[in-house]
Design a protein around this motif. Structure first.
Motif, PDB file in Angstrom:
ATOM      1  N   ARG A  19      -1.146   0.162   1.031  1.00 14.58           N
ATOM      2  CA  ARG A  19       0.691  -0.109  -0.575  1.00 14.58           C
ATOM      3  C   ARG A  19       1.083  -2.161   0.276  1.00 14.58           C
ATOM      4  NH1 ARG A  19      -1.854   4.194  -1.730  1.00 14.58           N
ATOM      5  NH2 ARG A  19      -0.371   6.033  -1.363  1.00 14.58           N
ATOM      6  N   VAL A  63       3.783  -3.810   0.017  1.00 15.58           N
ATOM      7  CA  VAL A  63       5.415  -3.495   0.180  1.00 15.58           C
ATOM      8  C   VAL A  63       6.221  -4.829   1.232  1.00 15.58           C
ATOM      9  CG1 VAL A  63       6.892  -2.253   0.256  1.00 15.58           C
ATOM     10  CG2 VAL A  63       4.980  -0.628  -0.885  1.00 15.58           C
ATOM     11  N   TYR A 104      14.163   4.384   4.530  1.00 19.16           N
ATOM     12  CA  TYR A 104      12.951   3.652   4.521  1.00 19.16           C
ATOM     13  C   TYR A 104      13.427   2.650   3.343  1.00 19.16           C
ATOM     14  CZ  TYR A 104       9.062   0.929   3.470  1.00 19.16           C
ATOM     15  OH  TYR A 104       8.142   0.316   2.838  1.00 19.16           O
ATOM     16  N   GLN A 142       7.677  -2.569  -4.527  1.00 21.31           N
ATOM     17  CA  GLN A 142       5.851  -2.740  -3.702  1.00 21.31           C
ATOM     18  C   GLN A 142       5.685  -2.985  -5.635  1.00 21.31           C
ATOM     19  OE1 GLN A 142       2.605   0.783  -3.437  1.00 21.31           O
ATOM     20  NE2 GLN A 142       4.466   1.170  -2.822  1.00 21.31           N
ATOM     21  N   HIS A 188      -3.209   9.411  -1.019  1.00 21.43           N
ATOM     22  CA  HIS A 188      -2.931   9.323   0.262  1.00 21.43           C
ATOM     23  C   HIS A 188      -1.979  10.473   0.124  1.00 21.43           C
ATOM     24  CE1 HIS A 188      -0.015   5.964   1.429  1.00 21.43           C
ATOM     25  NE2 HIS A 188       0.595   7.137   0.883  1.00 21.43           N
ATOM     26  N   HIS A 205       1.596  12.364   2.767  1.00 22.91           N
ATOM     27  CA  HIS A 205       1.537  12.241   3.945  1.00 22.91           C
ATOM     28  C   HIS A 205       3.462  13.227   3.920  1.00 22.91           C
ATOM     29  CE1 HIS A 205       4.143   9.662   2.110  1.00 22.91           C
ATOM     30  NE2 HIS A 205       3.028   8.473   1.705  1.00 22.91           N
ATOM     31  N   ARG A 216      10.294   6.620  -6.534  1.00 23.87           N
ATOM     32  CA  ARG A 216      10.178   5.475  -6.392  1.00 23.87           C
ATOM     33  C   ARG A 216      11.275   5.028  -8.335  1.00 23.87           C
ATOM     34  NH1 ARG A 216       6.117   5.361  -3.067  1.00 23.87           N
ATOM     35  NH2 ARG A 216       5.157   7.880  -3.235  1.00 23.87           N
ATOM     36  N   HIS A 228      -1.165  11.233  -3.910  1.00 22.27           N
ATOM     37  CA  HIS A 228      -0.926  10.675  -4.526  1.00 22.27           C
ATOM     38  C   HIS A 228      -1.154   8.595  -4.591  1.00 22.27           C
ATOM     39  CE1 HIS A 228       1.562  10.079  -0.600  1.00 22.27           C
ATOM     40  NE2 HIS A 228       1.543   8.953  -1.409  1.00 22.27           N
ATOM     41  N   HIS A 274      -1.506   4.913  -6.804  1.00 19.44           N
ATOM     42  CA  HIS A 274      -1.228   4.121  -7.937  1.00 19.44           C
ATOM     43  C   HIS A 274      -2.054   3.743  -8.449  1.00 19.44           C
ATOM     44  CE1 HIS A 274       2.879   5.557  -5.576  1.00 19.44           C
ATOM     45  NE2 HIS A 274       2.172   5.136  -4.600  1.00 19.44           N
ATOM     46  N   ASP A 325      11.101   1.492  -3.368  1.00 17.43           N
ATOM     47  CA  ASP A 325      10.386   2.967  -2.258  1.00 17.43           C
ATOM     48  C   ASP A 325      11.622   3.121  -1.310  1.00 17.43           C
ATOM     49  OD1 ASP A 325       7.719   3.137  -3.466  1.00 17.43           O
ATOM     50  OD2 ASP A 325       7.384   1.344  -2.201  1.00 17.43           O
ATOM     51  N   ILE A 360      11.246   8.338   5.913  1.00 14.53           N
ATOM     52  CA  ILE A 360      10.413   7.871   7.647  1.00 14.53           C
ATOM     53  C   ILE A 360      11.032   7.942   8.213  1.00 14.53           C
ATOM     54  CG2 ILE A 360       8.834   5.671   8.485  1.00 14.53           C
ATOM     55  CD1 ILE A 360       8.360   5.178   5.109  1.00 14.53           C
TER      56      ILE A 360
HETATM   57  C1  1HN Z   1       3.452   4.758   1.293  1.00 11.56           C
HETATM   58  O1  1HN Z   1       3.193   6.305   1.110  1.00 11.56           O
HETATM   59  C2  1HN Z   1       3.829   4.500  -0.222  1.00 11.56           C
HETATM   60  O2  1HN Z   1       2.680   6.068  -1.605  1.00 11.56           O
HETATM   61  C3  1HN Z   1       5.215   3.899  -0.265  1.00 11.56           C
HETATM   62  O3  1HN Z   1       3.305   4.627  -2.615  1.00 11.56           O
HETATM   63  C4  1HN Z   1       5.685   3.008   1.018  1.00 11.56           C
HETATM   64  C5  1HN Z   1       5.880   3.125   3.326  1.00 11.56           C
HETATM   65  C6  1HN Z   1       6.120   3.944   4.341  1.00 11.56           C
HETATM   66  C7  1HN Z   1       4.495   4.522   4.700  1.00 11.56           C
HETATM   67  C8  1HN Z   1       3.908   5.458   3.429  1.00 11.56           C
HETATM   68  C9  1HN Z   1       3.525   4.766  -1.576  1.00 11.56           C
HETATM   69  C10 1HN Z   1       5.468   3.522   1.939  1.00 11.56           C
HETATM   70  C11 1HN Z   1       4.271   4.754   1.857  1.00 11.56           C
END
Ligand code: 1HN
Length: 357
Positions: A72, A74, A93, A97, A108, A110, A116, A149, A151, A167, A171
């Motif tokens: 990512r 960012v 957080y 991005q 991935h 989480h 967004r 997800h 992008h 974003d 977190i």
């Molecule tokens: C994440 O998965 C995204 O999916 C963006 O775009 C920022 C920051 C920390 C951990 C995972 C995304 C993220 C993130």
């Protein structure tokens, strides 16, 4: 020991603290006041990120690393008082991005929930659990906890091709609970299994399936809230309804199945300040992150005897920390997106708000 002699008492206490320290103990009475302050004492600081300052560095990042290598790409918006902690408030957080034509940010998932908010550009999409949605400026898009997800950007290589979004993730909250898990997809991009717009048709027409299945638990089944519809609602309210003296015309996004916030940890809002708006002061326990969509204005913040004034325009970002008194102004009129951790405050019964005269 002479309890009436302050100097010898202080020496005895110090020796006592040192003695109990080796047993991992410490006296409450030395920290009690700081633990339960008379009003929220956030270490966070108000801060403003002007897009004109930020954008050149984002574009430079686009030359230095690909979305795929970065996973990512960012630039994190760190609270100036919490540098190194990857957070904009103690619980939230935020980052900007960038994705460029032809790029993919690999799949991935989480446990952290993400939102967004599209800041500029066209041609990018985000895919959530087999459904893609295109991203247009002002759109609010959700990645529910533990959903796959990725992008991508399928647009042409043009001057306005970079797509940038804000974003917002929970977190720091999940870090606090030591509940962060993540997993990488086996493929770079997930297989698209659903027609674009399916979730909006199924859940977003003020109707729900008869046997509602809550595909994302407490999180909204609609994962894209297009700006077009939000904007129309706010401008109609501006014209035809009474304007709130603190907020202007402000609406909160909802999970249509529950009436609650779109995500269990984060609330999102959009507000229209009409031209000439001079808002009354307010303060809230939930610190909030703002993204300016259209127009310009200013926010005046105060806490104890400190004062801040931020002038903002399109694509600027700012943070109003907990219990800082805020006053919004707009000569030209503006539209502001914001998000906060309010649902958590409300779930715990600790949300407080003062709307001051
Ligand atoms: C994440 O998965 C995204 O999916 C963006 O775009 C920022 C920051 C920390 C951990 C995972 C995304 C993220 C993130």
């Amino acid at each position: 020991m002479d309890m009436t002699d302050p100097a010898s008492l202080a020496t005895e206490r110090k020796a006592f603290y040192e003695a109990i320290a080796s047993y991992s103990m410490t006296p409450l009475w030395e920290v009690l006041h700081a633990l339960v302050p008379p009003s929220p004492a956030t270490p966070c600081q108000p801060a403003l990120w002007k897009y004109a300052d930020v954008r050149p560095y984002l574009m430079r990042a686009g030359q230095l690393i690909t979305a795929e290598e970065a996973v990512r790409r960012v630039l994190i918006l760190e609270n100036p008082a919490l540098r190194g902690q990857s957070c904009i408030t103690q619980s939230l957080y935020a980052g900007l991005q960038l994705i460029l034509p032809g790029e993919v940010a690999p799949s991935h998932r989480h446990t952290q929930s993400a939102l967004r908010f599209v800041v500029e550009g066209n041609g990018a999409y985000t895919a959530v659990d087999g459904e893609r949605t295109h991203m247009a400026p002002g759109d609010f898009i959700i990645t529910p906890s533990w959903t796959w997800h990725d992008h991508g950007h399928q647009g042409a290589v043009e001057a306005d091709a970079p797509v940038v979004w804000l974003d917002g993730l929970d977190i720091p909250m999940l870090r606090f609970f030591d509940a962060g898990f993540a997993e990488n997809g086996t493929a770079k991009q997930q297989v698209v299994t659903k027609a674009e717009g399916l979730s909006r048709h199924r859940y977003g027409a003020n109707m729900l399936p008869v046997r509602y299945d809550a595909p994302f638990g407490q999180t909204s089944p609609i994962f894209s809230y297009p700006y077009e519809r939000t904007r129309e609602a706010l401008f109609e309210l501006e014209t035809h309804a009474e304007i709130d003296a603190w907020d202007g015309a402000k609406l909160r996004y909802v999970n249509p199945a529950s009436g609650g916030s779109p995500m269990p940890t984060m609330a999102t809002f959009m507000q229209r300040l009409p031209a000439g708006f001079a808002g009354k002061p307010y303060r809230q326990t939930d610190g909030a992150v703002f993204s300016v969509v259209e127009g310009s204005g200013s926010v005046t913040l105060s806490r104890n005897d400190q004062l801040w004034t931020f002038e903002f325009g399109p694509r600027d970002h700012f943070v109003i920390p907990s219990w800082h008194t805020a006053q919004l102004h707009s000569m030209q009129g503006c539209v502001l997106f914001s998000f906060s951790d309010r649902p958590v405050h409300q779930a715990l019964g600790i949300h407080k708000e003062d709307r001051l005269p």
